[in-house]
Scaffold this motif. Structure first.
Motif, PDB file in Angstrom:
ATOM      1  N   CYS A 139       0.615  -1.220   0.076  1.00  0.00           N
ATOM      2  CA  CYS A 139      -0.013  -0.087   0.067  1.00  0.00           C
ATOM      3  C   CYS A 139       0.864   1.312  -0.106  1.00  0.00           C
ATOM      4  O   CYS A 139       1.011   1.908   0.927  1.00  0.00           O
ATOM      5  CB  CYS A 139      -1.091   0.144   1.146  1.00  0.00           C
ATOM      6  SG  CYS A 139      -2.230  -1.382   1.241  1.00  0.00           S
ATOM      7  N   ARG A 141       0.474   4.232  -1.492  1.00  0.00           N
ATOM      8  CA  ARG A 141      -0.091   5.457  -2.307  1.00  0.00           C
ATOM      9  C   ARG A 141       0.658   6.603  -2.447  1.00  0.00           C
ATOM     10  O   ARG A 141       1.113   7.082  -1.383  1.00  0.00           O
ATOM     11  CB  ARG A 141      -1.622   5.731  -1.813  1.00  0.00           C
ATOM     12  CG  ARG A 141      -2.091   6.924  -2.391  1.00  0.00           C
ATOM     13  CD  ARG A 141      -3.633   6.935  -2.200  1.00  0.00           C
ATOM     14  NE  ARG A 141      -4.213   8.041  -2.750  1.00  0.00           N
ATOM     15  CZ  ARG A 141      -5.564   8.271  -2.479  1.00  0.00           C
ATOM     16  NH1 ARG A 141      -6.303   7.822  -2.192  1.00  0.00           N
ATOM     17  NH2 ARG A 141      -5.830   9.599  -3.311  1.00  0.00           N
ATOM     18  N   ASP A 166      -1.182  -3.308  -3.748  1.00  0.00           N
ATOM     19  CA  ASP A 166      -1.382  -2.013  -3.922  1.00  0.00           C
ATOM     20  C   ASP A 166      -0.022  -1.113  -4.160  1.00  0.00           C
ATOM     21  O   ASP A 166       0.360  -0.086  -3.481  1.00  0.00           O
ATOM     22  CB  ASP A 166      -2.128  -1.350  -2.560  1.00  0.00           C
ATOM     23  CG  ASP A 166      -3.494  -1.675  -2.674  1.00  0.00           C
ATOM     24  OD1 ASP A 166      -3.931  -2.359  -3.428  1.00  0.00           O
ATOM     25  OD2 ASP A 166      -4.099  -1.425  -1.413  1.00  0.00           O
ATOM     26  N   TYR A 169      -2.003   3.255  -6.989  1.00  0.00           N
ATOM     27  CA  TYR A 169      -3.440   3.461  -6.722  1.00  0.00           C
ATOM     28  C   TYR A 169      -3.806   4.043  -7.978  1.00  0.00           C
ATOM     29  O   TYR A 169      -3.169   4.955  -8.702  1.00  0.00           O
ATOM     30  CB  TYR A 169      -3.471   4.344  -5.479  1.00  0.00           C
ATOM     31  CG  TYR A 169      -3.479   3.555  -4.441  1.00  0.00           C
ATOM     32  CD1 TYR A 169      -2.268   2.981  -3.773  1.00  0.00           C
ATOM     33  CD2 TYR A 169      -4.614   3.265  -3.486  1.00  0.00           C
ATOM     34  CE1 TYR A 169      -2.014   2.395  -2.622  1.00  0.00           C
ATOM     35  CE2 TYR A 169      -4.656   2.529  -2.173  1.00  0.00           C
ATOM     36  CZ  TYR A 169      -3.630   2.028  -1.954  1.00  0.00           C
ATOM     37  OH  TYR A 169      -3.194   1.565  -0.574  1.00  0.00           O
ATOM     38  N   HIS A 221      -5.688  -2.291  -5.827  1.00  0.00           N
ATOM     39  CA  HIS A 221      -5.692  -1.177  -6.652  1.00  0.00           C
ATOM     40  C   HIS A 221      -4.602  -1.115  -7.880  1.00  0.00           C
ATOM     41  O   HIS A 221      -4.502  -0.304  -8.682  1.00  0.00           O
ATOM     42  CB  HIS A 221      -5.158   0.106  -5.773  1.00  0.00           C
ATOM     43  CG  HIS A 221      -6.199   0.354  -4.751  1.00  0.00           C
ATOM     44  ND1 HIS A 221      -7.099   1.360  -4.911  1.00  0.00           N
ATOM     45  CD2 HIS A 221      -6.500   0.042  -3.412  1.00  0.00           C
ATOM     46  CE1 HIS A 221      -7.949   1.501  -3.934  1.00  0.00           C
ATOM     47  NE2 HIS A 221      -7.354   0.638  -2.844  1.00  0.00           N
ATOM     48  N   HIS A 399      -4.140  -1.079   5.781  1.00  0.00           N
ATOM     49  CA  HIS A 399      -3.393   0.043   6.383  1.00  0.00           C
ATOM     50  C   HIS A 399      -3.393   0.380   7.793  1.00  0.00           C
ATOM     51  O   HIS A 399      -3.425   1.220   8.489  1.00  0.00           O
ATOM     52  CB  HIS A 399      -4.158   1.362   5.673  1.00  0.00           C
ATOM     53  CG  HIS A 399      -4.422   1.432   4.246  1.00  0.00           C
ATOM     54  ND1 HIS A 399      -4.975   2.090   3.553  1.00  0.00           N
ATOM     55  CD2 HIS A 399      -3.912   0.464   3.285  1.00  0.00           C
ATOM     56  CE1 HIS A 399      -4.914   2.087   2.340  1.00  0.00           C
ATOM     57  NE2 HIS A 399      -4.284   0.868   2.503  1.00  0.00           N
ATOM     58  N   SER A 426       0.611  -0.042   5.962  1.00  0.00           N
ATOM     59  CA  SER A 426       0.956   0.744   4.625  1.00  0.00           C
ATOM     60  C   SER A 426       2.359   1.318   4.596  1.00  0.00           C
ATOM     61  O   SER A 426       2.804   1.919   5.607  1.00  0.00           O
ATOM     62  CB  SER A 426      -0.067   1.728   4.320  1.00  0.00           C
ATOM     63  OG  SER A 426      -0.381   2.476   5.291  1.00  0.00           O
ATOM     64  N   SER A 429      -0.144   4.762   2.544  1.00  0.00           N
ATOM     65  CA  SER A 429      -1.638   4.766   2.539  1.00  0.00           C
ATOM     66  C   SER A 429      -2.325   5.318   3.733  1.00  0.00           C
ATOM     67  O   SER A 429      -1.635   4.607   4.828  1.00  0.00           O
ATOM     68  CB  SER A 429      -2.296   3.657   1.607  1.00  0.00           C
ATOM     69  OG  SER A 429      -1.778   3.458   0.771  1.00  0.00           O
ATOM     70  N   ARG A 455       2.695   3.939   9.996  1.00  0.00           N
ATOM     71  CA  ARG A 455       3.001   3.755   8.588  1.00  0.00           C
ATOM     72  C   ARG A 455       4.354   2.816   8.743  1.00  0.00           C
ATOM     73  O   ARG A 455       5.238   3.474   9.508  1.00  0.00           O
ATOM     74  CB  ARG A 455       3.156   4.854   7.791  1.00  0.00           C
ATOM     75  CG  ARG A 455       1.946   6.007   7.855  1.00  0.00           C
ATOM     76  CD  ARG A 455       0.776   5.339   6.656  1.00  0.00           C
ATOM     77  NE  ARG A 455       0.324   4.334   7.060  1.00  0.00           N
ATOM     78  CZ  ARG A 455      -1.067   4.263   7.925  1.00  0.00           C
ATOM     79  NH1 ARG A 455      -1.379   5.673   8.439  1.00  0.00           N
ATOM     80  NH2 ARG A 455      -1.781   3.474   8.425  1.00  0.00           N
TER      81      ARG A 455
END
Ligand SMILES: [Fe+2]
Length: 502
Positions: A139, A141, A166, A169, A221, A399, A426, A429, A455
């Motif tokens: 993840c 992003r 992911d 995204y 994603h 996340h 993540s 994200s 994170r």
């Protein structure tokens, strides 16, 4: 040499335009998206790169070299691959005949330029004693954070990186963006390619790829939020075409072998490999073959959060998250000889009810394993029946950092723990508020750790006796230079499933 002399001598004025274009092309960075390696085996791995910049011929020969040393004085293997325009000039070189459990360095060259140098390694021989150091991450992003976590991954001493979905995204940049992505909502092949190029331009991510081989699965994603099989969240009429474009761009940009190259909207990422006599690693796909989510919002596909009492379809025993073929493949492939089985997959497996399950059966998010409770039960029952040792479920998607005991019956406090789960947060994200997670903790006592505002990644050190885990959390994901700390430590004993705080 001749051409350079010509240009230096002021002859550029009389050079034909085609030659001039070529001369300018020589200045464009041709390896701007870095390099990667993946799918480590005892005798080889996949080496990846992609040629970049305008004006590339349709077919370009790319040389790869693999050496025993960083200075490339002892070459172990080399070869040529043809990078084709039709596949974004990607290179998927498959090395063979290497020695097990060895570090190697690799690089590419083409069009007079050389790529950065990466480090990779082979897996131990199938019967060799070994340790295994790895991280899980997911993840990333782009527009809501920086990749400080990757900078720290690159500095860890690792045998492998698991990326659990992911990687990109598909969203357009929104108001919360701290670094915008180009373009709008991604749906076409050229848009997916551009989105990968954005992500892979990051030097910290490139450094993490260059530090160790990666084992990868995708999540939603890489195609579109909450898609299920051939159904998109918006019930797009031609979702199959979109999935084909997304899978194609994914393969082009990742260190998968040529045999994994997608055909139309199908690409197999499911796989298995053994890490010496220490562990069997299973990589599965919970997106491509799943039944669509139960009880969606009116007129839509995708996820919902609903009470069991309002949605009896939850309990339909025929529903599957992996597809029946993959379910069987997994159940038949558990290793009962090695002390550990690592299941690399996408999302949280432990039940996470938002309300008291004693009061109407609980409330669940339909996109994860909670939306497929019969399939989860079948998987865990197979592990229990076959007495599969050391099952550790690795995940991402939500996340948040979760550590959990996996049981056939989450409502029975006395039910035995069958497997241990580490669902990593993540890279960037955004997660939900900690207060929302805390409000549900009491309904899910099998969850030992739950932090949604962290994170980073999880780091694992595995040996035949135990698994040691560090929850690695960046100080500030908005700062590319952020420091990192270990927020928690856990140990799993090979003889007894369930994580213990250390
Ligand atoms: Fe995600």
């Amino acid at each position: 040499m001749q051409r350079r002399t010509l240009l230096r001598g002021g002859g550029a004025l009389i050079v034909a335009p085609a030659l001039l274009r070529h001369a300018r092309g020589a200045d464009l960075p041709r390896f701007a998206l870095g390099i990667a390696s993946g799918q480590p085996r005892a005798d080889g791995m996949v080496l990846w790169t992609m040629l970049t910049g305008a004006g590339l011929p349709e077919r370009v020969t790319v040389r790869w070299e693999l050496a025993h040393d960083e200075a490339f004085t002892q070459i172990a293997a080399r070869g040529d691959e043809v990078a084709e325009l039709a596949w974004s000039h990607s290179v998927h070189a498959e090395t063979k005949g290497l020695e097990p459990a060895r570090w190697y360095w690799y690089r590419f060259s083409a069009l007079g330029q050389q790529s950065m140098v990466g480090r990779t390694r082979t897996a131990p021989a199938t019967d060799a004693a070994a340790g295994f150091n790895f991280v899980i991450a997911s993840c990333q992003r782009w527009d809501v954070g920086h990749y400080a976590a990757w900078k720290h991954v690159a500095a860890e001493e690792l045998d492998a990186v698991f990326f659990l979905g992911d990687y990109i995204y598909e969203y357009a940049t929104n108001a919360k963006s701290i670094r915008p992505v180009e373009g709008g909502h991604v749906r076409t092949l050229s848009e997916y390619r551009a989105r990968y190029a954005t992500h892979k331009s990051d030097p910290a991510l490139q450094a993490a790829h260059a530090a160790a081989p990666w084992l990868m699965v995708w999540d939603d994603h890489e195609v579109g939020n909450d898609y299920a099989n051939l159904q998109g969240q918006e019930l797009e009429p031609d979702f199959k075409t979109q999935r084909a474009a997304a899978y194609r761009a994914y393969w082009e940009h990742m260190p998968f072998p040529k045999s994994a190259r997608p055909v139309d909207a199908d690409m197999r990422i499911t796989g298995r490999l053994d890490w010496g006599r220490l562990a069997r690693i299973h990589l599965i796909d919970d997106r491509q073959y799943r039944d669509v989510q139960v009880c969606p919002k009116p007129g839509r596909g995708g996820s919902n959060t609903v009470a069991l009492k309002d949605c009896p379809e939850f309990l339909d025993a025929r529903r599957t998250l992996l597809g029946m073929d993959q379910e069987r493949w997994l159940a038949d492939g558990w290793d009962t000889r090695r002390p550990w089985n690592l299941l690399a997959q996408q999302t949280l497996m432990a039940r996470f009810s938002r309300t008291d399950p004693a009061n109407g059966g609980g409330t669940y998010w339909t996109d994860g394993w909670d939306g497929y409770p019969a399939a989860r039960r079948r998987l865990l029952d197979a592990v229990a029946q076959r007495k599969v040792p050391g099952v550790v479920v690795l995940g991402g998607d939500v996340h948040a950092n979760y550590v959990a005991d996996l049981k056939a019956d989450f409502d029975d406090a006395a039910a035995p723990v069958i497997a241990t789960e580490f669902c990593g947060t993540s890279i960037t994200s955004l997660g939900q508020q900690q207060a929302r997670v805390d409000a549900a903790r009491g309904f899910n006592p099998h969850i030992r750790y739950a932090r949604s505002e962290e994170r980073g990644y999880m780091r694992f050190a595995l040996d035949a006796k135990q698994l040691r885990v560090q929850v690695r959390v960046v100080d500030n994901a908005l700062d590319p230079a952020s420091g990192i700390t270990t927020a928690a430590r856990f140990v799993v004993d090979a003889a007894r499933p369930g994580a213990v705080a250390a």
